[in-house]
Write an enzyme that holds these catalytic residues in place. Structure first.
Site, PDB file in Angstrom:
ATOM      1  CE  LYS A  95      49.333  34.531  41.918  1.00 46.30           C
ATOM      2  NZ  LYS A  95      50.078  34.313  42.828  1.00 46.30           N
ATOM      3  CE  LYS A 102      46.698  37.817  50.624  1.00 42.66           C
ATOM      4  NZ  LYS A 102      47.835  37.118  50.052  1.00 42.66           N
ATOM      5  CE1 TYR A 114      52.058  25.258  42.667  1.00 44.91           C
ATOM      6  CE2 TYR A 114      50.151  26.616  41.474  1.00 44.91           C
ATOM      7  CZ  TYR A 114      51.114  26.581  42.505  1.00 44.91           C
ATOM      8  OH  TYR A 114      51.066  27.677  43.240  1.00 44.91           O
ATOM      9  CE  LYS A 125      48.898  37.661  44.002  1.00 45.15           C
ATOM     10  NZ  LYS A 125      49.906  37.312  44.781  1.00 45.15           N
ATOM     11  CB  SER A 182      46.937  26.905  43.826  1.00 47.59           C
ATOM     12  OG  SER A 182      46.027  28.119  44.359  1.00 47.59           O
ATOM     13  NE  ARG A 216      44.962  34.061  49.214  1.00 47.57           N
ATOM     14  CZ  ARG A 216      44.215  34.909  48.942  1.00 47.57           C
ATOM     15  NH1 ARG A 216      42.980  35.082  49.557  1.00 47.57           N
ATOM     16  NH2 ARG A 216      44.453  35.845  48.174  1.00 47.57           N
ATOM     17  CD  GLU A 239      49.451  47.935  39.083  1.00 41.57           C
ATOM     18  OE1 GLU A 239      50.914  48.225  39.176  1.00 41.57           O
ATOM     19  OE2 GLU A 239      48.734  48.355  40.070  1.00 41.57           O
TER      20      GLU A 239
HETATM   21  C1  PBG Z   1      51.196  35.628  47.900  1.00 42.38           C
HETATM   22  C2  PBG Z   1      51.036  34.839  46.674  1.00 42.38           C
HETATM   23  C3  PBG Z   1      49.915  34.102  46.446  1.00 42.38           C
HETATM   24  C4  PBG Z   1      50.258  33.237  45.267  1.00 42.38           C
HETATM   25  C5  PBG Z   1      51.452  33.337  44.999  1.00 42.38           C
HETATM   26  N1  PBG Z   1      52.119  34.494  45.647  1.00 42.38           N
HETATM   27  C6  PBG Z   1      48.552  34.321  47.083  1.00 42.38           C
HETATM   28  C7  PBG Z   1      48.104  35.341  47.267  1.00 42.38           C
HETATM   29  O1  PBG Z   1      48.274  36.393  46.747  1.00 42.38           O
HETATM   30  O2  PBG Z   1      46.942  35.302  48.030  1.00 42.38           O
HETATM   31  C8  PBG Z   1      49.172  32.467  44.545  1.00 42.38           C
HETATM   32  C9  PBG Z   1      49.797  31.266  43.814  1.00 42.38           C
HETATM   33  C10 PBG Z   1      48.746  30.236  43.363  1.00 42.38           C
HETATM   34  O3  PBG Z   1      47.527  30.313  43.588  1.00 42.38           O
HETATM   35  O4  PBG Z   1      49.000  29.219  42.744  1.00 42.38           O
HETATM   36  N2  PBG Z   1      51.480  36.926  47.825  1.00 42.38           N
END
Ligand code: PBG
Length: 324
Positions: free
Chosen positions: A249, A218, A314, A196, A275, A206, A234
């Site tokens: 991701k 983050k 989505y 990720k 997203s 968010r 990982e």
């Molecule tokens: C949070 C989380 C996030 C997403 C899934 N779980 C956002 C982040 O890490 O800030 C993002 C999913 C998306 O953008 O569709 N732990």
């Protein structure tokens, strides 16, 4: 000119193209993320994700029913937690009266055959908006593991089929696996967010959850977009700790990482078409700049071709309609 070898012969007509096609997207590959609100009768569109709504449980059940009629069988539910219920330790995530946990049970009651996935990370419940516990401005790793394990067990108790740790703390897959097994949830799966990345493509998500970090970013836990070998590292850890499926991701800017994990792992590889990737296509389509359905299907196919066995997207309902 002699041309004995002509690749175009394999493209000359639809029937031949259909015969030799290497990659096929099916509805079974798709997993639909859903945003859950507390209460009843609520439906609020995410402004940066046209066509995607935050629903209270009644609306979520309707969404799931519709999606199942289209052939989608798997769902990842995210809670939109009111600010007043957030605290330093994300204690609401395992609270008895937690609306998210109740919703999971209700989904499993209505649709026992639906595959219900949950999100494990502190950010939706954290007053700091981080995925881990914050002490003196630092995201503390090992103390976070206990919280994540407790959250995962509460979700398993509520009926979750797959736990999705999205937090990127070190050792969390092992900690969650041990806690699930100790609580006799040996059949509950873990789909680990293995690679990720610290990505700008999570912005609209968010917005949907009001979960942006209250300070900093983050980058001390999510991966540097520049790195590939780190994804393998990982992968090895998550595999050794007992993950059942591995996720990359975001998806589109990381197709090479999807391919890398597919070639090095025996586990199913999943990709999260996030997203911001959804928002880009919607925005271009709204302006008439792209043929939405065409680029959506091309996008999903490219993720599958890269090596993803499962795609969290989505677009799932829209794509399933076209695949019928
Ligand atoms: C949070 C989380 C996030 C997403 C899934 N779980 C956002 C982040 O890490 O800030 C993002 C999913 C998306 O953008 O569709 N732990």
């Amino acid at each position: 000119m002699q041309q004995p070898i002509r690749p175009r012969r394999n493209r000359k007509m639809a029937g031949v193209r259909d015969l030799i096609r290497e990659t096929t997207l099916t509805t079974h590959d798709l997993l639909l993320p859903l945003f859950l609100l507390e209460g009843q009768g609520k439906k609020i569109e995410v402004s940066s994700m046209p066509g995607i709504y935050r629903y209270s449980i009644d609306g979520i059940l309707k969404e799931i029913e519709e999606a199942m009629l289209l052939g989608i069988k798997a769902f990842d539910v995210f809670p939109v937690v009111p600010e007043t219920l957030k605290d330093k330790t994300a204690s609401y995530s395992w609270a008895e009266d937690n609306f998210y946990l109740h919703a999971l049970s209700s989904i499993k009651q209505h649709f026992p055959e639906a595959v219900v996935m949950t999100d494990v990370a502190m950010d939706p419940y954290s007053s700091d908006g981080h995925d881990g516990l914050v002490i003196d401005g630092e995201i503390v790793n090992d103390a976070t593991l206990d919280i994540l394990a407790r959250m995962a067990v509460a979700q398993a108790q509520a009926g979750a089929d797959i736990i999705g740790p999205s937090d990127m703390m070190d050792g969390r897959v092992g900690a969650i696996r041990a806690a699930l097994d100790a609580a006799h949830f040996t059949q509950v799966s873990i789909m680990s967010y293995t690679a990720k990345y610290a990505s700008g493509f999570y912005g609209p998500f968010r917005d949907a959850l009001d979960s942006a970090p209250k300070f900093g970013d983050k980058k001390t836990y999510q991966m540097d977009p520049a790195n590939r070998l780190e994804a393998l590292r990982e992968m090895e850890l998550d595999t050794r700790e007992g993950a059942d499926m591995l996720m990359v991701k975001p998806a589109l800017a990381y197709l090479d990482v999807i391919r890398l994990l597919k070639e090095h792992s025996q586990l199913p590889i999943t990709a999260y078409n996030v997203s911001g990737e959804y928002a880009m296509l919607k925005a271009a389509a709204e302006r008439g700049w792209l043929d939405y359905e065409r680029v959506m299907m091309e996008t999903l196919l490219s993720i599958k071709r890269a090596g993803a066995d499962v795609i969290l997207t989505y677009h799932a309902k829209e794509a399933a309609k076209l695949l019928r």
